[in-house]
Design an enzyme around this catalytic site. Structure first.
Site, PDB file in Angstrom:
ATOM      1  N   LEU A 127     -16.221  -9.542  38.481  1.00 36.23           N
ATOM      2  CA  LEU A 127     -15.830  -8.322  39.179  1.00 36.23           C
ATOM      3  C   LEU A 127     -14.561  -7.744  38.561  1.00 36.23           C
ATOM      4  O   LEU A 127     -13.567  -8.452  38.383  1.00 36.23           O
ATOM      5  CB  LEU A 127     -15.591  -8.610  40.660  1.00 36.23           C
ATOM      6  N   VAL A 168     -12.309 -15.123  35.163  1.00 35.08           N
ATOM      7  CA  VAL A 168     -13.618 -14.953  35.794  1.00 35.08           C
ATOM      8  C   VAL A 168     -13.381 -14.683  37.279  1.00 35.08           C
ATOM      9  O   VAL A 168     -12.946 -15.562  38.017  1.00 35.08           O
ATOM     10  CB  VAL A 168     -14.493 -16.211  35.605  1.00 35.08           C
ATOM     11  N   GLU A 169     -13.666 -13.461  37.703  1.00 36.71           N
ATOM     12  CA  GLU A 169     -13.302 -13.040  39.062  1.00 36.71           C
ATOM     13  C   GLU A 169     -14.540 -12.801  39.917  1.00 36.71           C
ATOM     14  O   GLU A 169     -15.449 -12.057  39.532  1.00 36.71           O
ATOM     15  CB  GLU A 169     -12.457 -11.766  39.004  1.00 36.71           C
ATOM     16  N   CYS A 170     -14.552 -13.450  41.076  1.00 41.78           N
ATOM     17  CA  CYS A 170     -15.604 -13.260  42.078  1.00 41.78           C
ATOM     18  C   CYS A 170     -16.998 -13.414  41.472  1.00 41.78           C
ATOM     19  O   CYS A 170     -17.815 -12.487  41.481  1.00 41.78           O
ATOM     20  CB  CYS A 170     -15.450 -11.898  42.755  1.00 41.78           C
TER      21      CYS A 170
END
Length: 279
Positions: A127, A168-170
């Protein structure tokens, strides 16, 4: 403690280096990263043996002075620079000020431009909050096989662009577990489960200083309650101060400096002898 030279050519020492990160990754040793908005927060993180901090690249020099040995990733914002050359110039300035790596959420050409100069670059996938409209809002990415395959392609493109690390997001936990088996990148995770090499948390979230924290955040303190107490105490003090001025109780004898009586009499006598300015 590792002896290094900074990008600006100055001798320094770090508790953690990029090479250390890969060694820790191979040994499955988790690392921690927090945001630091100022020197005080960075100094606190270093004192508690947090492995690294991510900061605004504009704050690099002051934060490096406050926390001389912690690994610093200086973050560029999506709208901070327009051209690739501007982004490169900003990266070089931050590295010369003491950063150990640069975070860039920009496109692959910009990332590659920075990495080609020998700068350690952290990319981003999952995200993108600044692009949330493209995802239909703020949500977890990679819950379908199709999206997870797209993330795998992001990892490959970032590797080809020369990054050493990726935020690395959500992202769905299981998707990242499988992707990591096929990538050499150091993963910095936030809202992506526990499989990341480095687990990132915002300082405000972990300290309990966010009014409506995201689902993936967890508070380990209650700074917000303390801030509310401070705000209430400030209002009380201002109210009492105003009332004291209006009723004449402040300033009082304890907060007022007086002239000796003899000097006061001399002053009065001198003033009486003065000629008026206007006749």
């Amino acid at each position: 403690m590792k002896n290094i030279y900074t990008y600006g050519g100055q001798p320094a020492q770090r508790h953690l280096t990029v090479e250390c990160m890969f060694t820790n990754k191979a040994a499955c040793k988790k690392m921690t990263q927090v945001t630091a908005s100022d020197a005080e927060e960075a100094k606190a993180a270093a004192a508690q043996e947090i492995d690294s901090v991510t900061i605004s690249c504009d704050n690099t020099a002051g934060i490096r002075t406050a926390a001389p040995h912690i690994f610093i990733t200086a973050a560029q914002y999506m709208s901070q620079y327009v051209t690739e050359d501007e982004a490169l110039g900003g990266a070089i300035d931050a590295m010369a000020s003491g950063a150990d790596a640069i975070y860039s959420p920009r496109g692959l050409r910009t990332i590659e431009r920075i990495a080609r100069e020998g700068i350690s670059v952290q990319g981003h996938t999952g995200l993108f909050p600044a692009r949330a409209t493209q995802f239909g809002g703020l949500r977890t990415v990679g819950k379908t096989a199709e999206e997870a395959m797209s993330l795998m392609q992001d990892f490959r493109r970032l590797e080809e662009a020369g990054v050493y690390c990726c935020e690395v997001e959500c992202v769905a936990h299981e998707a990242l577990v499988e992707i990591q088996k096929r990538s050499k990148l150091i993963t910095v995770t936030i809202g992506a489960g526990s499989s990341g090499d480095i687990v990132l948390s915002y300082m405000s979230d972990l300290c309990g200083d966010t009014e409506n924290p995201p689902r993936h955040a967890k508070a380990y303190g209650d700074v917000r309650a303390i801030r509310k107490q401070l705000a209430a105490e400030r209002l009380k003090a201002l109210s009492r101060y105003r009332a004291a001025v209006l009723d004449g109780s402040y300033p009082d004898d304890a907060t007022t400096v007086s002239m000796p009586g003899a000097e006061l009499e001399k002053l009065k006598d001198g003033l009486e002898r003065m000629q008026p300015i206007h006749q």
